[in-house]
Design a protein around this motif. Structure first.
Motif: not given
Length: 286
Positions: A26-31, A33-34, A36
């Motif tokens: 989940r942290f890798d996915l959020a990173r 997403w940021r 872009k």
């Protein structure tokens, strides 16, 4: 007055909450997403997908419109509906996908190495196995998620406009999704293994591209010097193209089941082993 020791809070229950591997993913996915990164690649994949859907609709018009009947013979020669067309649904996307996997996967482990955060992770209830599963899972889920629309959307459109006799086989997802899973695991293992050998995310991108292009060139060199066609089983780009051809039953795939399975198992096993060794607690700090 007697002095009493302060009351300590109860020990936390480590069995509660999500598994550590899912939290890291989940942290890798959020990173991601940021960062872009998906803007350019999303536009490129969307254009390729629109072209695929347009071809399917043109094939439907050629088969149903009486005014276009004179063009049917030419269309059948150019836009075949056989196994080659089914496997070709993934071909243009797989080339571009290697660059996306390199940009994203190259920093998965290298970024943690650069900022020395793995000792903090291992100090918490995160084992090296959880860490490796999280990185491999994320690196493999990314290409699977990108290729999934290339299987389902053309299949759904073919069913809607032409029914069971459309350009895309009704059984295409049953054939192509296992192929997508295999080549996604291949891409993920190579990306994580290459990233584990790099010290910075930029170097990780170079490592991934270097491994992919280097092993492809090595396979071609060995085949050219020895004439041994089986050497192409070391070519990861060719392996990613071969698996859809095998699952849809093409008459002349790039290679057979045995060399494709052997080459894929070699790459997955080797780079998973490299990643496992490079993410041990003793390797957590440069």
């Amino acid at each position: 007055m007697p002095i009493y020791a302060p009351t300590l809070p109860p020990a936390p229950d480590l069995n509660q909450g999500q598994p550590p591997a899912l939290v890291l993913m989940r942290f890798d996915l959020a990173r991601l997403w940021r960062q872009k990164i998906g803007r350019f690649f999303g536009f490129a994949f969307l254009m390729v997908l629109i072209v695929k859907l347009t071809v399917i609709y043109v094939k439907y018009l050629l088969d149903t419109n009486a005014a276009l009947r004179p063009m049917q013979d030419f269309a059948k020669a150019v836009l075949s509906q056989g196994a080659e067309f089914q496997a070709g649904l993934l071909d243009p996307a797989s080339y571009l996908l290697w660059f996306l996997v390199a940009l994203v996967g190259g920093g998965l482990v290298a970024r943690d190495t650069l900022y020395r955060v793995r000792p903090l992770m291992y100090a918490h209830p995160v084992s090296p196995r959880d860490y490796l599963v999280a990185k491999l899972g994320f690196a493999s889920a990314l290409p699977f998620a990108v290729l999934l629309p290339f299987v389902l959307l053309p299949w759904a459109m073919s069913l809607m406009v032409a029914g069971l006799h459309g350009p895309v086989w009704p059984t295409a997802p049953l054939r192509l999704l296992p192929a997508v899973a295999v080549l996604s695991l291949l891409m993920g293992a190579m990306a994580v293994g290459a990233s584990a050998m790099a010290a910075t995310p930029r170097a990780g991108v170079g490592w991934v591209l270097g491994l992919v292009l280097g092993t492809s060139a090595l396979a071609s060199l060995v085949q050219g010097l020895t004439g041994f066609v089986g050497a192409q089983a070391l070519n990861p780009v060719l392996l990613a193209q071969t698996w859809p051809q095998l699952f849809v039953g093409m008459d002349r795939p790039f290679m057979g089941w045995f060399p494709a399975a052997l080459g894929t198992a070699f790459h997955i096993g080797l780079w998973t082993f490299v990643a496992a060794r490079r993410t041990l607690p003793s390797e957590a700090v440069i």
